[in-house]
Design an enzyme around this catalytic site. Structure first.
Site, PDB file in Angstrom:
ATOM      1  N   CYS A 157      37.919  38.151  33.583  1.00 15.79           N
ATOM      2  CA  CYS A 157      38.533  37.102  34.474  1.00 15.79           C
ATOM      3  C   CYS A 157      38.743  35.929  34.304  1.00 15.79           C
ATOM      4  CB  CYS A 157      37.535  37.541  35.772  1.00 15.79           C
ATOM      5  SG  CYS A 157      38.204  36.903  37.454  1.00 15.79           S
ATOM      6  N   CYS A 158      37.827  35.133  33.862  1.00 16.11           N
ATOM      7  CA  CYS A 158      37.947  33.825  33.145  1.00 16.11           C
ATOM      8  C   CYS A 158      39.000  33.741  32.320  1.00 16.11           C
ATOM      9  CB  CYS A 158      36.670  33.535  32.612  1.00 16.11           C
ATOM     10  SG  CYS A 158      35.331  32.954  33.711  1.00 16.11           S
ATOM     11  N   CYS A 179      34.254  29.101  40.556  1.00 14.26           N
ATOM     12  CA  CYS A 179      34.732  29.954  41.521  1.00 14.26           C
ATOM     13  C   CYS A 179      33.569  30.413  42.555  1.00 14.26           C
ATOM     14  CB  CYS A 179      35.361  31.260  41.075  1.00 14.26           C
ATOM     15  SG  CYS A 179      36.827  30.879  39.979  1.00 14.26           S
ATOM     16  N   CYS A 238      31.584  33.529  41.701  1.00 17.39           N
ATOM     17  CA  CYS A 238      30.666  33.492  40.553  1.00 17.39           C
ATOM     18  C   CYS A 238      29.818  32.391  40.555  1.00 17.39           C
ATOM     19  CB  CYS A 238      31.190  33.684  39.272  1.00 17.39           C
ATOM     20  SG  CYS A 238      32.465  35.372  39.227  1.00 17.39           S
ATOM     21  N   CYS A 250      32.775  29.576  30.647  1.00 18.94           N
ATOM     22  CA  CYS A 250      34.197  30.381  31.056  1.00 18.94           C
ATOM     23  C   CYS A 250      34.945  30.841  30.003  1.00 18.94           C
ATOM     24  CB  CYS A 250      35.059  29.443  31.937  1.00 18.94           C
ATOM     25  SG  CYS A 250      35.349  27.830  31.127  1.00 18.94           S
TER      26      CYS A 250
END
Length: 234
Positions: free
Chosen positions: A116-117, A199, A202, A225
Site C-alpha cells: 500500500c505504501c 495515514c 495505520c 514507509c
C-alpha cells in the site's frame, strides 16, 4: 549527464558536530545544492524544518504525497503552512486521492501495508523526483524518532542523491521548544499523542515510554514507509 540521470557525486562535507545548528547545515546544503527539494509529511519535525529552512533562505518545493488516507488535521496543517510561508512552493502529489479511487484494493493497507505504501506514497514521489531530478533532498528525520533512524548523519550519501538531515541530533524536547517559541502550526493530533502522523488507517497514538514512531503500523513489524529505507528509498 542528461537531465534524467541522477547526480551521484559525493559532497565534501564540513566537520559538522552534534552541536552544529540546523540552519548552518541548511545553508551549507543550499550553497552546495541550490536546487535541493524538501519532501514533508508535516509532522512536528517537518514543520520545524520548514520554518528553519525558510529562515535560512530556502525557496524551493515542499512536496507532500496525498495517499487518500490522511487525517483531515494533516491536510489542514499543510494548508496553514502554505499560507504562512508563501515564499515556498507547496506541492501536493496524488491530490484528491481517496480510499475508493481504485489505486489499491480497499483493504490492502491491512493485508499488505508495504504494498500500500509503495503504490500510494513511494511511487508518486519517486515519479516526481525522476521528472524534477533534484541534486539533494532536505528532510526532517531525527535520531530519536525510532531505532531505524538512530544513526543517521547530517549528510547521507549513496543511492540516487544525497539526503540532508539538519535535525539529526535534535531531540523531541528541543523540537517542541522551538515550535512553541515560534508559534508554529503543529498538527493538532500531536497533542493527543500522535507523535508521528501517517495515514489514519495505520496510525495510533504513542503510549508512554514508546518512541515517536511506535504508533505507525503498530503490530505489523513495520516502522518505515519505504521512502528512506529499502530498495526503492529516495
Amino acid at each position: 549527464m542528461t537531465a534524467a540521470e541522477p547526480r551521484q557525486e559525493p559532497p565534501t562535507v564540513p566537520a559538522f558536530t552534534p552541536e552544529t545548528g540546523p540552519q548552518d547545515i541548511i545553508r551549507w546544503a543550499l550553497d552546495v545544492y541550490p536546487d535541493a527539494l524538501m519532501p514533508s509529511a508535516f509532522n512536528l519535525n517537518g514543520v520545524v524544518l520548514v520554518d528553519l529552512a525558510a529562515r535560512a533562505g530556502y525557496r524551493g518545493d515542499v512536496v507532500f504525497v496525498d495517499t487518500g488516507y490522511h487525517f483531515p488535521e494533516t491536510l489542514a496543517t499543510r494548508d496553514r503552512l502554505a499560507a504562512r510561508y508563501p515564499e515556498l512552493n507547496f506541492v501536493t502529489l496524488n491530490a484528491g486521492a481517496h480510499p475508493e479511487d481504485g489505486q489499491t484494493p480497499p483493504t490492502l493497507y491491512a493485508s499488505d501495508p508495504d504494498a500500500c505504501c509503495a503504490v500510494r506514497k513511494v511511487a508518486p514521489l519517486q515519479d516526481f523526483l525522476r521528472r524534477k531530478n533534484p541534486p539533494a533532498l532536505l528532510n526532517a528525520r531525527s535520531r530519536d524518532q525510532a531505532a531505524t533512524r538512530a544513526d543517521i548523519p547530517f549528510v547521507e550519501v549513496g543511492g540516487t542523491r544525497p539526503r540532508i538531515n539538519p535535525l539529526a541530533h535534535w531531540t523531541r524536547e528541543k523540537l517542541e521548544a522551538y515550535a512553541t517559541q515560534h508559534d508554529l502550526p503543529v498538527n493538532p493530533l500531536y497533542s493527543d499523542g500522535f507523535l508521528s502522523v501517517g495515514c489514519w488507517t495505520c496510525t495510533r497514538a504513542v503510549r508512554p515510554g514508546e518512541d515517536a514512531r511506535a504508533g505507525r503500523w503498530a503490530g505489523k513489524g513495520k516502522t518505515e514507509c519505504g521512502l528512506w529505507q529499502g530498495e526503492n528509498r529516495l
